[in-house]
Design a protein around this motif. Structure first.
Motif, PDB file in Angstrom:
ATOM      1  N   VAL A  28       0.689  -0.540   0.162  1.00 20.45           N
ATOM      2  CA  VAL A  28      -0.401  -0.066   0.454  1.00 20.45           C
ATOM      3  C   VAL A  28       0.878   1.149  -0.191  1.00 20.45           C
ATOM      4  CG1 VAL A  28      -1.257   1.146   1.428  1.00 20.45           C
ATOM      5  CG2 VAL A  28      -1.708  -1.004   1.188  1.00 20.45           C
ATOM      6  N   ARG A  29       1.914   1.370   0.960  1.00 22.26           N
ATOM      7  CA  ARG A  29       2.704   1.887   0.789  1.00 22.26           C
ATOM      8  C   ARG A  29       3.725   2.169  -0.395  1.00 22.26           C
ATOM      9  NH1 ARG A  29       3.704   7.522   1.943  1.00 22.26           N
ATOM     10  NH2 ARG A  29       5.549   8.334   2.406  1.00 22.26           N
ATOM     11  N   TYR A  62       2.774   1.861  -3.322  1.00 20.10           N
ATOM     12  CA  TYR A  62       1.477   2.675  -4.318  1.00 20.10           C
ATOM     13  C   TYR A  62       1.157   3.382  -4.522  1.00 20.10           C
ATOM     14  CZ  TYR A  62       1.160  -1.854  -6.273  1.00 20.10           C
ATOM     15  OH  TYR A  62       1.562  -3.055  -7.334  1.00 20.10           O
ATOM     16  N   GLN A  63       1.505   3.979  -2.800  1.00 23.99           N
ATOM     17  CA  GLN A  63       1.431   5.494  -2.443  1.00 23.99           C
ATOM     18  C   GLN A  63       2.146   5.764  -3.587  1.00 23.99           C
ATOM     19  OE1 GLN A  63       0.863   5.512   1.820  1.00 23.99           O
ATOM     20  NE2 GLN A  63      -1.688   5.167   1.308  1.00 23.99           N
TER      21      GLN A  63
END
Length: 87
Positions: free
Chosen positions: A50-51, A53-54
């Protein structure tokens, strides 16, 4: 004692950080099988997907990333735009 007439400019403010370059490098690679990319993200970068892709999404809007790797950034921008229009 002679002095160098050109002062050391220090780090380039327009250069990407090591992690930012690593994110773009990972995006250039192809991955076989489900979960291979997520595993590489965790093992090689030490990030949760998730991080990752951020960070990647922010990089796509960063002119420094475009200057560093225009082919990858433009390809990913097109993919992002296609996904947005499909929603």
């Amino acid at each position: 004692m002679s002095q160098d007439p050109t002062p050391d400019p220090g780090p380039d403010p327009d250069a990407l950080a090591e992690r930012e370059r690593a994110v773009l490098a990972l995006e250039r690679r192809g991955f076989s099988g489900p979960g291979a990319k997520e595993r590489a993200i965790r093992e090689e970068l030490g990030l949760a997907p998730v991080r990752y892709y951020q960070l990647l999404n922010a990089l796509l809007d960063d002119p420094r990333a475009l200057a560093h790797d225009p082919v990858t950034v433009n390809r990913l921008r097109r993919l992002r735009e296609t996904r947005r229009t499909e929603r």
